[in-house]
Design a protein around this motif. Structure first.
Motif, mmCIF file in Angstrom:
data_model
loop_
_atom_site.group_PDB
_atom_site.id
_atom_site.type_symbol
_atom_site.label_atom_id
_atom_site.label_comp_id
_atom_site.label_asym_id
_atom_site.label_seq_id
_atom_site.Cartn_x
_atom_site.Cartn_y
_atom_site.Cartn_z
ATOM 1 N N ALA A 1 63.676 40.735 44.536
ATOM 2 C CA ALA A 1 62.847 41.219 43.422
ATOM 3 C C ALA A 1 61.480 40.548 43.401
ATOM 4 O O ALA A 1 61.036 40.014 42.394
ATOM 5 N N LEU A 2 60.798 40.584 44.548
ATOM 6 C CA LEU A 2 59.421 40.084 44.604
ATOM 7 C C LEU A 2 58.473 41.264 44.459
ATOM 8 O O LEU A 2 58.764 42.353 44.954
ATOM 9 N N LEU A 3 57.344 41.066 43.776
ATOM 10 C CA LEU A 3 56.360 42.140 43.673
ATOM 11 C C LEU A 3 55.638 42.262 45.008
ATOM 12 O O LEU A 3 54.984 41.321 45.443
ATOM 13 N N PRO A 4 55.732 43.417 45.672
ATOM 14 C CA PRO A 4 55.129 43.522 47.004
ATOM 15 C C PRO A 4 53.607 43.472 46.984
ATOM 16 O O PRO A 4 52.992 43.218 48.009
ATOM 17 N N TRP A 5 52.996 43.712 45.790
ATOM 18 C CA TRP A 5 51.531 43.726 45.737
ATOM 19 C C TRP A 5 50.979 42.363 45.361
ATOM 20 O O TRP A 5 49.786 42.228 45.152
ATOM 21 N N ARG A 6 51.830 41.370 45.234
ATOM 22 C CA ARG A 6 51.316 40.035 44.957
ATOM 23 C C ARG A 6 51.686 39.108 46.106
ATOM 24 O O ARG A 6 52.747 39.265 46.722
ATOM 25 N N THR A 7 50.827 38.131 46.359
ATOM 26 C CA THR A 7 51.125 37.158 47.402
ATOM 27 C C THR A 7 52.263 36.253 46.928
ATOM 28 O O THR A 7 52.708 36.346 45.789
ATOM 29 N N VAL A 8 52.701 35.391 47.823
ATOM 30 C CA VAL A 8 53.770 34.455 47.476
ATOM 31 C C VAL A 8 53.371 33.642 46.242
ATOM 32 O O VAL A 8 54.118 33.557 45.259
ATOM 33 N N ALA A 9 52.164 33.073 46.273
ATOM 34 C CA ALA A 9 51.709 32.278 45.129
ATOM 35 C C ALA A 9 51.573 33.170 43.892
ATOM 36 O O ALA A 9 51.919 32.754 42.779
ATOM 37 N N GLY A 10 51.107 34.405 44.080
ATOM 38 C CA GLY A 10 50.933 35.328 42.962
ATOM 39 C C GLY A 10 52.261 35.684 42.318
ATOM 40 O O GLY A 10 52.347 35.847 41.100
ATOM 41 N N ASN A 11 53.312 35.808 43.131
ATOM 42 C CA ASN A 11 54.635 36.107 42.595
ATOM 43 C C ASN A 11 55.141 34.974 41.716
ATOM 44 O O ASN A 11 55.839 35.213 40.731
ATOM 45 N N ILE A 12 54.797 33.740 42.098
ATOM 46 C CA ILE A 12 55.243 32.613 41.274
ATOM 47 C C ILE A 12 54.378 32.517 40.021
ATOM 48 O O ILE A 12 54.877 32.260 38.924
ATOM 49 N N SER A 13 53.093 32.769 40.189
ATOM 50 C CA SER A 13 52.207 32.673 39.024
ATOM 51 C C SER A 13 52.559 33.740 37.987
ATOM 52 O O SER A 13 52.356 33.529 36.787
ATOM 53 N N LEU A 14 53.126 34.867 38.432
ATOM 54 C CA LEU A 14 53.539 35.927 37.500
ATOM 55 C C LEU A 14 54.394 35.382 36.355
ATOM 56 O O LEU A 14 54.182 35.734 35.195
ATOM 57 N N VAL A 15 55.342 34.524 36.678
ATOM 58 C CA VAL A 15 56.283 34.082 35.651
ATOM 59 C C VAL A 15 55.703 32.947 34.798
ATOM 60 O O VAL A 15 56.315 32.526 33.827
ATOM 61 N N LEU A 16 54.519 32.440 35.189
ATOM 62 C CA LEU A 16 53.887 31.386 34.388
ATOM 63 C C LEU A 16 52.814 31.953 33.468
ATOM 64 O O LEU A 16 52.391 31.302 32.520
ATOM 65 N N GLU A 17 52.372 33.205 33.782
ATOM 66 C CA GLU A 17 51.190 33.737 33.103
ATOM 67 C C GLU A 17 51.388 33.982 31.608
ATOM 68 O O GLU A 17 50.450 33.884 30.835
#
Lengths: 255, 320
Positions: free
Chosen positions: A81-97
């Motif tokens: 369940a990773l967002l394919p349009w976000r980078t690895v770091a972006g996928n982690i930042s998603l849950v912190l935003e």
């Protein structure tokens, strides 16, 4: 934080999937849930994290969540369940935003979890560019980023090949040894259960009931691939489950 | 010491060369049985080595390749070749005379008419109002279409209430409604904007809610499991996930917008590509008619490649 399940029943329409589940999940332990396919173990995990409501019974959080915990009950999914349009770091930042964390602090958390999951060199690549094992490492890093009280892992290694699975099991063990976390780990793979579980909960076939709870006292860090003690445990579990699994296999899907 | 290391080094090489022989174990066993015969036996390995040669002597056929075709391959020049051949054929046909001047103008004459139009400054007098109508109408239509499509995709009440209505509106020829729009919005630009917007709106709604439906439910569930707010889930998961479908809907929507633009201008406009074409048609001025048609085609190609560029930017993650 502990989790207490008291008298859980769950039905889908007329079909009873879980029956009278009573279970305590103590903090700092990995509890593995095994059982034949269709026994409701993934359903149980969805109930635990509040993605579904049990038909009957209570699921209680006992005690306080740890300091700095952003999401007490955090999942690691089988399909990453990773967002394919976000980078690895972006996928982690998603849950912190959504938590009003400052840029600098958020970057610090991301760097920390990437380093813990050996992903520091992959921060700026897209999920499409990395292997399945790496994707699941990203998902684990994302789960660690919110500092969960309990990790709910739904067959996290089932989509991976057996070699990657070995490597990731070692990684999970070393993550736990460095900083023990609480986890509920659903799997159909008994080898994973005996490698990672402090307690193994064996469910019967549908409707899932707790057949037995096995404690494995050997510390995680001392468990090795093809360990004779573990093989013995695994065999004992398999003997227990074999007939149930056969019966479950012969069942009609929508009967 | 150096003597010892030498055979060690050469050993793996021996092993390598022996690899082919290893399969013929019976022979090597014979060798070990009587070491005395080992010298004449050096020729013995030759006999088993012959076996694969014999096999290759019976002629083998290469496995036929059957996996070709079906996968799209980029051939960017092919489009130009087709255009070029078509225009060259028309030019030759009209010059030689097997295509009558009454049925088809010379492509070179059409080009000259276009240059004249450009030089006289009339090109912009027609193009600017057309382009304004297209941009404003299509922007209103696609914005409203995307918003409503997302609402239908997200809320089951909106879906249940509006999907039948959209299905009822979609097949209505929007041109037929122009007189009505003239009454509602006036004879001026507003009725043309409304017509173009309405034409773009329906395909955009359908494309958008289809795209929202196709967003991976697992990703939405992941967002919920991390306690993301509803608005965050829509903005960071649903919208990017639906973007590919929305953009392919936009291709259809904008093509329809161009069609309706011309239709609206034919029915009531002094300036505009549609008015220009209508005027040429009623005078049976084929050169000018085709000039207008060519301008529309170029507009269509430009719009299409603009969407292609947007896709490349927005959907970069799909290509890596």
């Amino acid at each position: 934080m502990d989790i207490k399940l008291a008298g859980i029943h769950h039905t889908y329409g007329d079909r009873e999937v879980l029956r009278d589940i009573n279970l305590d999940i103590a903090s700092g332990q990995i509890v593995c849930i095994v059982g034949p396919s269709g026994c409701g173990k993934s359903t149980l995990l969805r109930l635990l994290g509040g993605l579904e409501r049990p038909t009957l019974g209570d699921i209680l959080q006992v005690g306080n969540t740890p300091e700095g915990c952003l999401n007490p009950l955090t999942y690691v999914f089988q399909d990453f369940a990773l967002l394919p349009w976000r980078t690895v770091a972006g996928n982690i930042s998603l849950v912190l935003e959504d938590h009003g964390i400052g840029q600098a602090e958020s970057q610090e958390i991301i760097n920390d979890v990437l380093a813990r999951c050996k992903l520091s060199d992959f921060a700026d690549v897209f999920p499409k560019q990395i292997s399945g094992g790496m994707k699941q490492r990203v998902a684990i890093a994302r789960a660690l980023a919110v500092n969960p009280a309990v990790m709910l892992m739904d067959e996290p290694l089932s989509a991976l090949d057996s070699q990657t699975r070995e490597l990731l099991m070692d990684d999970i063990v070393s993550l736990w040894t460095r900083q023990p976390f609480t986890a509920v780990y659903v799997t159909h793979n008994l080898a994973e259960a005996v490698r990672l579980g402090h307690r193994i909960v064996v469910l019967s076939r549908r409707p899932g009931e707790i057949r037995e709870i096995v404690n494995i006292d050997k510390p995680l860090s001392e468990r090795r691939h093809a360990d004779p003690d573990l093989e013995q445990q695994q065999n004992a579990l398999w003997q227990m489950m074999r007939d149930e699994a056969m019966a479950a296999d012969a069942e009609l899907i929508n009967a | 010491m150096p003597e010892k290391t030498k055979p060690e080094k050469s050993q793996p090489e021996n092993l390598k060369s022996n690899n082919t022989k290893q399969t013929f174990e019976p022979n090597s066993r014979m060798n070990t049985r009587d070491p005395y015969v080992s010298v004449p036996n050096t020729g013995a390995p030759n006999t088993p080595v012959k076996a694969p040669e014999q096999r290759s002597q019976t002629k083998g056929q290469p496995v036929p390749f059957r996996g070709g075709g079906f996968a799209p391959v980029s051939r960017p020049w092919m489009g130009f070749v087709v255009f070029f051949i078509l225009i060259a054929f028309l030019e030759a046909g009209t010059r030689i005379g097997f295509i009558s001047a009454l049925t088809m103008p010379k492509p070179s004459d059409v080009f000259n008419t276009f240059v004249e139009l450009y030089n006289s400054g009339l090109l912009w007098t027609h193009l600017v109002p057309s382009f304004t109508r297209f941009v404003i109408g299509a922007a209103i239509g696609s914005l409203m279409g995307v918003s409503l499509g997302i609402a239908i995709g997200l809320f089951s009440y909106v879906r249940a209430g509006l999907v039948p209505l959209i299905a009822a509106l979609f097949p209505v020829p929007k041109i037929a409604l122009l007189p009505l729009f003239v009454i509602w919005f006036g004879i001026d630009e507003a009725s043309k904007y409304a017509l173009i917007a309405f034409g773009t709106f329906t395909p955009m709604v359908v494309a958008t809610y289809g795209a929202v439906d196709n967003v991976d439910r697992g990703l939405i569930r992941m967002g919920q499991s991390f306690n993301l707010s509803w608005f965050s889930i829509v903005r960071k998961i649903v919208l990017p996930g639906a973007m590919a479908g929305i953009l392919s809907g936009l291709r259809i929507g904008l093509a329809i917008a161009i069609i309706l633009l011309v239709a609206a201008e034919m029915l009531g406009a002094e300036y505009g590509i549609g008015a220009y074409i209508l005027q040429a048609g009623s005078l049976y001025d084929l050169e000018r008619l085709f000039t207008g048609v060519a301008i529309l085609s170029i507009l269509g190609v430009l719009v299409n490649s603009a969407i292609g560029l947007i896709e490349k930017r927005v959907l970069r993650w799909r290509g890596v």
